[in-house]
Design a protein around this motif. Sequence first.
Motif, mmCIF file in Angstrom:
data_model
loop_
_atom_site.group_PDB
_atom_site.id
_atom_site.type_symbol
_atom_site.label_atom_id
_atom_site.label_comp_id
_atom_site.label_asym_id
_atom_site.label_seq_id
_atom_site.Cartn_x
_atom_site.Cartn_y
_atom_site.Cartn_z
ATOM 1 N N ILE A 235 0.836 -1.204 0.000
ATOM 2 C CA ILE A 235 0.000 0.000 0.000
ATOM 3 C C ILE A 235 0.872 1.256 0.000
ATOM 4 O O ILE A 235 0.636 2.185 -0.770
ATOM 5 C CB ILE A 235 -0.961 -0.010 1.213
ATOM 6 C CG1 ILE A 235 -1.981 -1.130 1.039
ATOM 7 C CG2 ILE A 235 -1.676 1.323 1.335
ATOM 8 C CD1 ILE A 235 -2.940 -1.272 2.194
ATOM 9 N N SER A 236 1.914 1.252 0.818
ATOM 10 C CA SER A 236 2.771 2.444 0.877
ATOM 11 C C SER A 236 3.455 2.670 -0.464
ATOM 12 O O SER A 236 3.459 3.773 -1.012
ATOM 13 C CB SER A 236 3.854 2.284 1.945
ATOM 14 O OG SER A 236 3.278 1.897 3.144
ATOM 15 N N TRP A 237 4.028 1.604 -0.959
ATOM 16 C CA TRP A 237 4.780 1.710 -2.214
ATOM 17 C C TRP A 237 3.874 2.176 -3.340
ATOM 18 O O TRP A 237 4.210 3.070 -4.116
ATOM 19 C CB TRP A 237 5.391 0.349 -2.533
ATOM 20 C CG TRP A 237 6.180 0.327 -3.790
ATOM 21 C CD1 TRP A 237 5.721 0.078 -5.039
ATOM 22 C CD2 TRP A 237 7.577 0.589 -3.909
ATOM 23 N NE1 TRP A 237 6.734 0.153 -5.942
ATOM 24 C CE2 TRP A 237 7.886 0.465 -5.283
ATOM 25 C CE3 TRP A 237 8.596 0.892 -2.995
ATOM 26 C CZ2 TRP A 237 9.170 0.653 -5.761
ATOM 27 C CZ3 TRP A 237 9.872 1.074 -3.480
ATOM 28 C CH2 TRP A 237 10.153 0.957 -4.844
ATOM 29 N N GLN A 238 2.696 1.567 -3.423
ATOM 30 C CA GLN A 238 1.789 1.892 -4.515
ATOM 31 C C GLN A 238 1.237 3.300 -4.372
ATOM 32 O O GLN A 238 1.036 3.983 -5.368
ATOM 33 C CB GLN A 238 0.639 0.882 -4.580
ATOM 34 C CG GLN A 238 1.062 -0.503 -5.011
ATOM 35 C CD GLN A 238 1.412 -0.577 -6.483
ATOM 36 O OE1 GLN A 238 1.783 0.420 -7.096
ATOM 37 N NE2 GLN A 238 1.325 -1.758 -7.057
ATOM 38 N N THR A 239 0.990 3.743 -3.142
ATOM 39 C CA THR A 239 0.506 5.106 -2.964
ATOM 40 C C THR A 239 1.524 6.085 -3.527
ATOM 41 O O THR A 239 1.194 6.977 -4.306
ATOM 42 C CB THR A 239 0.284 5.407 -1.474
ATOM 43 O OG1 THR A 239 -0.657 4.472 -0.971
ATOM 44 C CG2 THR A 239 -0.247 6.809 -1.276
ATOM 45 N N LEU A 240 2.782 5.873 -3.140
ATOM 46 C CA LEU A 240 3.815 6.787 -3.610
ATOM 47 C C LEU A 240 3.944 6.741 -5.126
ATOM 48 O O LEU A 240 4.041 7.778 -5.776
ATOM 49 C CB LEU A 240 5.162 6.444 -2.965
ATOM 50 C CG LEU A 240 5.243 6.740 -1.469
ATOM 51 C CD1 LEU A 240 6.648 6.521 -0.959
ATOM 52 C CD2 LEU A 240 4.797 8.167 -1.189
ATOM 53 N N SER A 241 3.925 5.528 -5.689
ATOM 54 C CA SER A 241 4.127 5.512 -7.134
ATOM 55 C C SER A 241 2.904 6.021 -7.878
ATOM 56 O O SER A 241 3.031 6.637 -8.925
ATOM 57 C CB SER A 241 4.581 4.138 -7.631
ATOM 58 O OG SER A 241 3.744 3.160 -7.135
ATOM 59 N N LEU A 242 1.723 5.830 -7.303
ATOM 60 C CA LEU A 242 0.528 6.339 -7.984
ATOM 61 C C LEU A 242 0.487 7.860 -7.949
ATOM 62 O O LEU A 242 0.129 8.495 -8.933
ATOM 63 C CB LEU A 242 -0.734 5.788 -7.326
ATOM 64 C CG LEU A 242 -1.077 4.356 -7.715
ATOM 65 C CD1 LEU A 242 -2.255 3.865 -6.914
ATOM 66 C CD2 LEU A 242 -1.383 4.290 -9.201
ATOM 67 N N LEU A 243 0.854 8.419 -6.797
ATOM 68 C CA LEU A 243 0.832 9.875 -6.688
ATOM 69 C C LEU A 243 1.711 10.499 -7.761
ATOM 70 O O LEU A 243 1.384 11.530 -8.325
ATOM 71 C CB LEU A 243 1.325 10.311 -5.306
ATOM 72 C CG LEU A 243 0.313 10.197 -4.171
ATOM 73 C CD1 LEU A 243 0.976 10.556 -2.851
ATOM 74 C CD2 LEU A 243 -0.884 11.104 -4.418
ATOM 75 N N SER A 244 2.831 9.855 -8.036
ATOM 76 C CA SER A 244 3.780 10.494 -8.944
ATOM 77 C C SER A 244 3.720 9.935 -10.365
ATOM 78 O O SER A 244 4.450 10.393 -11.222
ATOM 79 C CB SER A 244 5.190 10.342 -8.383
ATOM 80 O OG SER A 244 5.488 8.973 -8.277
ATOM 81 N N SER A 245 2.873 8.922 -10.607
ATOM 82 C CA SER A 245 2.948 8.317 -11.944
ATOM 83 C C SER A 245 1.863 8.842 -12.861
ATOM 84 O O SER A 245 0.704 8.939 -12.480
ATOM 85 C CB SER A 245 2.846 6.798 -11.846
ATOM 86 O OG SER A 245 1.489 6.434 -11.736
ATOM 87 N N TYR A 246 2.248 9.207 -14.033
ATOM 88 C CA TYR A 246 1.280 9.683 -15.017
ATOM 89 C C TYR A 246 1.638 9.113 -16.384
ATOM 90 O O TYR A 246 0.997 9.407 -17.376
ATOM 91 C CB TYR A 246 1.311 11.217 -15.086
ATOM 92 C CG TYR A 246 2.700 11.745 -15.300
ATOM 93 C CD1 TYR A 246 3.255 11.793 -16.577
ATOM 94 C CD2 TYR A 246 3.484 12.159 -14.225
ATOM 95 C CE1 TYR A 246 4.557 12.229 -16.771
ATOM 96 C CE2 TYR A 246 4.766 12.595 -14.413
ATOM 97 C CZ TYR A 246 5.303 12.623 -15.695
ATOM 98 O OH TYR A 246 6.589 13.041 -15.893
ATOM 99 N N GLU A 247 2.670 8.207 -16.430
ATOM 100 C CA GLU A 247 3.216 7.858 -17.743
ATOM 101 C C GLU A 247 2.202 7.137 -18.643
ATOM 102 O O GLU A 247 2.136 7.421 -19.828
ATOM 103 C CB GLU A 247 4.513 7.058 -17.610
ATOM 104 C CG GLU A 247 4.407 5.724 -16.891
ATOM 105 C CD GLU A 247 4.618 5.862 -15.382
ATOM 106 O OE1 GLU A 247 4.428 6.969 -14.853
ATOM 107 O OE2 GLU A 247 4.959 4.849 -14.737
#
Lengths: 327, 361
Positions: A235-247
């Motif tokens: 959950i932590s990892w995915q939250t961080l990557s989702l917040l910053s991912s737009y590719e």
Amino acid sequence: MALKISRKMLPWIFLAPMLMMIIFSWIAPVLLTVYLGFTDLSSKNFLDFIRNFFTENVHLTLENFEKIFFAKDPYVVEALTITAIYVVSVLSINAIFALVLSIAIAYFVRNEIVSMLLRVSWLIPRIMPGIIYALVWNWFIDPKYGLLNTLLKFAGVPEALLPESWLLSPPYSQILMIVVNGYVGASFGMIIYTAAIKSIPTDIINAALVDGASDFQIARHIIVPLLKWPMLFVISWQTLSLLSSYEYILMIWGSGGGGGYAGIARAAKVMVWSLYSYSKAFAAEEHLYGYASALSLILVIVGVVLIITYFKIFGFRRLMEPSRIEV
Amino acid sequence: MVKVILDNVSKFFGKVKAVIDLNLRIGDGEFVALLGPSGCGKTTTLLMVAGIYKPTKGKILFDDKDVTKLPPRDRNVGMVFQSYALYPHMSVYDNIAFPLRLKKVPRNEIDRKVKQVAKLLRIEELLHRKPSQLSGGQQQRVALGRALVKEPDVLLLDEPLSNLDAKLRVVMRAELKRLQKELKITTIYVTHDQVEAMSMADRIAVMNAGKLQQYAPPTELYNKPANLFVAGFIGAPPMNFIEGLIKEINGEYYFDSEYFKLKLVNEIGEIIASKTSETIMGFRPENAKIILEEKPNTIQGKVYVVEPLGKDIIVNIKIGDMIVKILTRPGAELTPGQNIWLQLDMKKIHFFEKQTGKAII
Ligand SMILES: Nc1ncnc2c1ncn2[C@@H]1O[C@H](COP(=O)(O)OP(=O)(O)O)[C@@H](O)[C@H]1O
Ligand SMILES: [Mg+2]
């Protein structure tokens, strides 16, 4: 030995390459973002700015944050809403649906080969280059040639419910955004979860069976509680990557080429915060580097706050006690 | 309480034949040990009785009820796993209460039973702890508590003492035996330690390579081993084996090995000779006497090394290029290389067919 390295130095020498990487690719950009967020850097004053970099001549200002917090940029609220929908929905797929799926695949499917095939099928999008994954989706959703509408019609979805264009009609475009990111992201959670499930000693599962548990009760009372730690991590990892991912959003909605994606993404209501920040910096006619940095900085802060909250909820201190999965 | 019957039970994992045609009848309230070397199929047998594995062939009956196809939860068995398999995320209390919660026993009833079992096993002060905060012996008691709390018809114990230190093992051996006799639960106890099996069980089923070798009370196993495997597995130090031929000379029977000739009691010799001539003779280390001068019908050897055990000593004796072990009280000084003679207790020697390993006498 001619060269004597003290025991205290040794770990640092081994860590040095890693630390360098972290400093250059993570800490430095964050510091730069913080700094730029308080400036009015844009393409107009770029050369001036470079000349005065880190001197008192740089114009430091709170303007960017005023724009964000006092609604001087009307789009901020919409970007926030879309981001919230995006993160919560995709996270549900990546962390919770993936958990259900992993338990199904790694526990309920007893046949090792079937279980492995299912796991691999979820890995396919991850081993594919991202751009190909995006292209496949673009073909798949094409209203004329794509398979998606045909399949849905075949499954009995009435024609009236199908959109003219999956890309551009808002609730559908948002569903597409969630599914595209959810599918590729779920494989990450599945790898972690299935590995963790497989590492639960069979004796513990057998003990629960002898104690009278059904398979469902084992999943609920034994497997899920033992996956607390992997869940927190996913959950932590995915939250961080989702917040910053737009590719993937950029690749699918920007596949028309040119800089037109910003307008399209806005119209389709898939302009998430990170993409908004990216477009402020790099889309045509904008190039507001300072403002884009301020937007990114907000994202970093939100991420940190969320992680701290998760750790509190999961009882991090209790997790750190040496009573996780023992063999 | 029930009788347990394994009727021609086999379990194959692909090509691996873990258990082959096992027949066992375990009486109501009986304490039976499954004894055998590691990998001989003991755990597999236990898991079939528990219902975790379905037998490839054969039937399992509890009393007269065929339970072969019943899932574990419908069998009312309690099991202690070799690893204890305590649920690491639950407290000791919750571990023990788990089987009752699954049965939807009322809360106050659960509380009463958990405390009762905890008292019986003397783990009351541990109830709030997590398994990771317990010693091996305490974990073993908790696992036992979890198995006992549901008042099982059959108690299955998979090497429950093997993770404990030697001293605690001896204490727990006696306690387990007392507990079993007190509760009168039909019990199958798996172990690879023959001392454990001998000291605790009413009957012992010796297994090797998936097959039952002998099923008998401890003393019978010791005094009348059915084959070479059982003879060698039971008893420490193990039985000595010497190959040789049975020969009849002028109506008298001799055991003729490469290095010595031994005259046999006539009746014994006759029985053996009627079956085979190629035999293996076995005698236990305590059934031979060391004497310092030659006497008729003794075996000459040389002292190889002496191992003191405290009360007793083990004398290793070289006969030709074989070594046999003799258990005796410390007496005259024995020095390596010294010539001695062995006098066997002729009533306590065993003979096995060389071809099949089966006991003749
Ligand atoms: N789940 C399994 N899959 C394949 N082989 C197994 C399995 N369980 C046990 N075996 C094999 O069956 C044999 C007997 O194992 P086991 O019953 O665990 O022996 P023991 O408990 O007597 O040490 C061994 O050869 C083991 O490798
Ligand atoms: Mg075993």
